[in-house]
Design an enzyme around this catalytic site. Structure first.
Site, PDB file in Angstrom:
ATOM      1  N   ASP A 222       0.823  -1.217   0.000  1.00 55.57           N
ATOM      2  CA  ASP A 222       0.000   0.000   0.000  1.00 55.57           C
ATOM      3  C   ASP A 222       0.853   1.262   0.000  1.00 55.57           C
ATOM      4  O   ASP A 222       0.470   2.295   0.549  1.00 55.57           O
ATOM      5  CB  ASP A 222      -0.960   0.022   1.207  1.00 55.57           C
ATOM      6  CG  ASP A 222      -1.739  -1.268   1.316  1.00 55.57           C
ATOM      7  OD1 ASP A 222      -2.285  -1.706   0.301  1.00 55.57           O
ATOM      8  OD2 ASP A 222      -1.773  -1.856   2.415  1.00 55.57           O
TER       9      ASP A 222
ATOM     10  N   LYS B 144       2.150   2.096  -5.090  1.00 56.98           N
ATOM     11  CA  LYS B 144       2.847   1.581  -6.284  1.00 56.98           C
ATOM     12  C   LYS B 144       2.041   1.830  -7.541  1.00 56.98           C
ATOM     13  O   LYS B 144       2.587   2.074  -8.608  1.00 56.98           O
ATOM     14  CB  LYS B 144       3.110   0.074  -6.155  1.00 56.98           C
ATOM     15  CG  LYS B 144       4.091  -0.288  -5.079  1.00 56.98           C
ATOM     16  CD  LYS B 144       4.292  -1.779  -4.995  1.00 56.98           C
ATOM     17  CE  LYS B 144       3.064  -2.547  -4.552  1.00 56.98           C
ATOM     18  NZ  LYS B 144       2.619  -2.254  -3.179  1.00 56.98           N
TER      19      LYS B 144
ATOM     20  N   GLY C 235      -4.318  -4.374  -4.733  1.00 54.34           N
ATOM     21  CA  GLY C 235      -5.302  -3.410  -5.202  1.00 54.34           C
ATOM     22  C   GLY C 235      -4.610  -2.107  -5.508  1.00 54.34           C
ATOM     23  O   GLY C 235      -4.351  -1.315  -4.617  1.00 54.34           O
ATOM     24  N   HIS C 236      -4.230  -1.918  -6.752  1.00 52.66           N
ATOM     25  CA  HIS C 236      -3.603  -0.658  -7.129  1.00 52.66           C
ATOM     26  C   HIS C 236      -4.679   0.367  -7.433  1.00 52.66           C
ATOM     27  O   HIS C 236      -5.641   0.075  -8.123  1.00 52.66           O
ATOM     28  CB  HIS C 236      -2.766  -0.827  -8.387  1.00 52.66           C
ATOM     29  CG  HIS C 236      -1.507  -1.600  -8.148  1.00 52.66           C
ATOM     30  ND1 HIS C 236      -0.778  -1.505  -6.994  1.00 52.66           N
ATOM     31  CD2 HIS C 236      -0.832  -2.455  -8.934  1.00 52.66           C
ATOM     32  CE1 HIS C 236       0.277  -2.276  -7.082  1.00 52.66           C
ATOM     33  NE2 HIS C 236       0.271  -2.874  -8.239  1.00 52.66           N
TER      34      HIS C 236
ATOM     35  N   GLN D 133       2.018  -6.367  -3.461  1.00 51.85           N
ATOM     36  CA  GLN D 133       2.478  -6.436  -2.064  1.00 51.85           C
ATOM     37  C   GLN D 133       3.858  -5.764  -1.952  1.00 51.85           C
ATOM     38  O   GLN D 133       4.111  -4.830  -2.675  1.00 51.85           O
ATOM     39  CB  GLN D 133       2.498  -7.882  -1.540  1.00 51.85           C
ATOM     40  CG  GLN D 133       1.114  -8.470  -1.374  1.00 51.85           C
ATOM     41  CD  GLN D 133       0.644  -9.197  -2.607  1.00 51.85           C
ATOM     42  OE1 GLN D 133       1.424  -9.823  -3.292  1.00 51.85           O
ATOM     43  NE2 GLN D 133      -0.625  -9.139  -2.891  1.00 51.85           N
TER      44      GLN D 133
ATOM     45  N   GLY E 169     -11.484  -2.845   2.938  1.00 54.85           N
ATOM     46  CA  GLY E 169     -11.998  -1.765   3.781  1.00 54.85           C
ATOM     47  C   GLY E 169     -11.413  -1.775   5.177  1.00 54.85           C
ATOM     48  O   GLY E 169     -11.751  -0.940   6.014  1.00 54.85           O
TER      49      GLY E 169
ATOM     50  N   LEU F  15       3.764  12.156   0.689  1.00 53.77           N
ATOM     51  CA  LEU F  15       4.448  13.164   1.501  1.00 53.77           C
ATOM     52  C   LEU F  15       3.442  14.180   2.036  1.00 53.77           C
ATOM     53  O   LEU F  15       3.585  14.699   3.150  1.00 53.77           O
ATOM     54  CB  LEU F  15       5.510  13.858   0.631  1.00 53.77           C
ATOM     55  CG  LEU F  15       6.572  14.682   1.331  1.00 53.77           C
ATOM     56  CD1 LEU F  15       7.329  13.852   2.360  1.00 53.77           C
ATOM     57  CD2 LEU F  15       7.551  15.273   0.316  1.00 53.77           C
TER      58      LEU F  15
HETATM   59  P1  GDP Z   1      -0.472   0.210  -3.837  1.00 53.01           P
HETATM   60  O1  GDP Z   1      -1.113  -1.079  -3.508  1.00 53.01           O
HETATM   61  O2  GDP Z   1       0.959   0.294  -3.396  1.00 53.01           O
HETATM   62  O3  GDP Z   1      -0.689   0.656  -5.257  1.00 53.01           O
HETATM   63  O4  GDP Z   1      -1.181   1.290  -2.957  1.00 53.01           O
HETATM   64  P2  GDP Z   1      -2.736   1.607  -2.940  1.00 53.01           P
HETATM   65  O5  GDP Z   1      -3.199   1.885  -4.298  1.00 53.01           O
HETATM   66  O6  GDP Z   1      -3.471   0.626  -2.101  1.00 53.01           O
HETATM   67  O7  GDP Z   1      -2.720   2.897  -2.061  1.00 53.01           O
HETATM   68  C1  GDP Z   1      -2.384   4.037  -2.538  1.00 53.01           C
HETATM   69  C2  GDP Z   1      -3.491   4.997  -2.182  1.00 53.01           C
HETATM   70  O8  GDP Z   1      -2.911   6.212  -1.936  1.00 53.01           O
HETATM   71  C3  GDP Z   1      -4.454   5.212  -3.325  1.00 53.01           C
HETATM   72  O9  GDP Z   1      -5.709   5.565  -2.838  1.00 53.01           O
HETATM   73  C4  GDP Z   1      -3.818   6.370  -4.075  1.00 53.01           C
HETATM   74  O10 GDP Z   1      -4.746   7.114  -4.843  1.00 53.01           O
HETATM   75  C5  GDP Z   1      -3.289   7.157  -2.925  1.00 53.01           C
HETATM   76  N1  GDP Z   1      -2.065   7.899  -3.198  1.00 53.01           N
HETATM   77  C6  GDP Z   1      -1.001   7.546  -3.978  1.00 53.01           C
HETATM   78  N2  GDP Z   1      -0.036   8.488  -3.920  1.00 53.01           N
HETATM   79  C7  GDP Z   1      -0.492   9.446  -3.085  1.00 53.01           C
HETATM   80  C8  GDP Z   1       0.045  10.666  -2.577  1.00 53.01           C
HETATM   81  O11 GDP Z   1       1.157  11.076  -2.887  1.00 53.01           O
HETATM   82  N3  GDP Z   1      -0.730  11.366  -1.693  1.00 53.01           N
HETATM   83  C9  GDP Z   1      -1.974  10.965  -1.295  1.00 53.01           C
HETATM   84  N4  GDP Z   1      -2.656  11.712  -0.431  1.00 53.01           N
HETATM   85  N5  GDP Z   1      -2.510   9.817  -1.754  1.00 53.01           N
HETATM   86  C10 GDP Z   1      -1.790   9.070  -2.621  1.00 53.01           C
END
Ligand code: GDP
Length: 426
Positions: free
Chosen positions: A13, A16, A40-41, A224, A302, A332
């Protein structure tokens, strides 16, 4: 041209999805190399949110070929549903290729996932109960069914009959569940799903090597993250595959010399889902701010994620385990809320100081983080588009991460949108 790996450096999370989506604009192939639909990207494009569980993020660009590599485990129904969702939203999924060697998630994998978690009681792993672990277990036990088996009904049925005898014995005699019917499964997989999946199946290894030989950019996308790696993570609270960069070779069908760039994604703080050790875990108001500002709830489940400060001991270990060449810092902006920000630079336990991960996990359970405290910046970063627009304190935070990790930070994300980032690349 050699390939680039994008890997999470924490417990997942990290954001990525956004990074791989951004990088995909310059590449020809995007290959997912492990995991299943437990990932879940989330990608936000022009205010529209796309949640991708299986399909690599490159699907959103018409010039990329998204590939589901041999290291991924696939539930064909879920994959087809995801493609349908994308098509309905105007995204062309016809370029998607699924490796014939990818293993299939079968109905009994879901049943077994649920049952084993239940039997582990309070020692449960917190799996997503999507059959991923049992599917990888069958792969290792050499009783798995592969995507290519869908093209040969006789083989599929033979393998299914053999494996189902054992699965039904376990389900009914150990877990007191109703046995599953081989005809029902064959009807669903061969009758319904195989004709729809068949056009997507292909020789992903050949495609990747052809692209590399032609000098095209190939991106290998993990799901992951490093500390959920079955070998290097906080076992047993891990996933059943190898998200670390070595897994990108195995799960794609290339050798280490075909990779020249490994981008580690670091969230500006830490989160983890489910059980397991977490030295910098926060509580109280700090935890609430991180969770609420960062929307730290599982994309699929969730579930509230466990939050904490950034742990640079972990990041240093991730740099080693993945031979990371650069870091991308995400979220950040979430830290803008704090007057002071803590960063863990070492651990202490029983009078000893640890700059690197203690090899024995019992030590990890007992460590006290050694924190550096940095001033916060208390201003909205979301509009920043260049390093010069970042407040000095935010810049100092980025510099500390790079200095402590020993590799440059080339990118900082300051919001969920595609355009909300700052590049530090030379
Ligand atoms: P992944 O599994 O590593 O792709 O991560 P997720 O997609 O589960 O979580 C990333 C969440 O953070 C998503 O809701 C993105 O839209 C959000 N997100 C990604 N980069 C940023 C950021 O720089 N700032 C904020 N506030 N949200 C971000």
């Amino acid at each position: 041209m050699p390939a680039t790996v994008v890997v999470g450096t924490q417990w997942g999370d990290e954001g990525k999805g956004k990074l791989t989506d951004l990088m995909a604009k310059d590449v020809r192939l995007v290959v997912r190399y492990q995991g299943g639909h437990n990932a879940g990207h989330t990608i936000v494009v022009d205010g529209e949110t796309f949640v991708l569980q299986l399909v690599p993020s490159g699907v959103l660009y018409s010039h990329t070929t998204p590939i589901i590599g041999n290291g991924v485990v696939v539930d064909p129904a879920v994959l087809l549903e995801e493609c349908g969702m994308l098509e309905r939203r105007g995204i062309d999924t016809s370029r998607l290729v699924v490796s014939g060697n990818a293993h299939l998630i079968m109905p009994y994998h879901y049943e077994l996932d649920k049952m084993t978690e239940r039997y582990l009681g309070h020692n449960k792993l917190g799996t997503t109960k999507r059959g991923i672990g049992p599917a990888y277990a069958d792969k290792a036990a050499r009783i798995g069914l592969r995507a290519q088996d869908l093209l040969d009904p006789k083989i599929f049925r033979q393998k299914l009959d053999v494996v189902l005898r054992e699965k039904n014995a376990i389900l009914s005699r150990v877990y007191n569940r109703l046995p599953l019917d081989a005809d029902d499964i064959a009807d669903l997989y061969l009758g319904d799903l195989a004709p729809k999946l068949a056009p997507m199946l292909g020789d992903s290894v050949a495609l990747v090597h052809e692209a590399l030989s032609a000098g095209e950019q190939v991106m290998l996308e993990g799901a992951q993250a490093t500390f959920l790696d079955v070998d290097h993570g906080t076992y047993p609270y891990v996933t059943s595959s190898n998200p670390t960069a070595g897994g990108a070779c195995v799960g794609t069908g290339i050798g280490p010399r075909d990779i020249d760039r490994v981008v580690g994604i670091v969230k500006a703080y830490t989160t983890r889902v489910g059980s397991g050790p977490f030295p910098t875990e926060a509580d109280g108001e700090t935890a609430d701010v991180l969770v609420e500002r960062g929307h730290e709830y599982g994309t699929n489940t969730g579930r509230r994620r466990r939050p904490g400060w950034l742990d640079l001991v972990m990041i240093r270990q991730a740099v080693r385990l993945n031979s990371i060449s650069e870091l991308a810092l995400t979220k950040l902006d979430v830290l803008s809320e704090f007057d002071t920000i803590k960063v863990c630079v070492a651990y202490e336990a029983a009078g000893a100081r640890y700059e690197h991960m203690p090899y024995h996990q019992s030590v990890l359970h007992d460590v006290t983080p050694v924190y550096e405290e940095l001033p916060g910046w208390r201003s909205d970063l979301k509009g920043a588009t260049s390093a010069a627009q970042l407040p000095g304190a935010a810049r100092a935070y980025v510099d500390l991460v790079a200095a402590q990790a020993g590799v440059p930070v080339t990118f900082a994300s300051v919001g969920p949108g595609r355009e909300q980032y700052v590049s530090f690349a030379p």
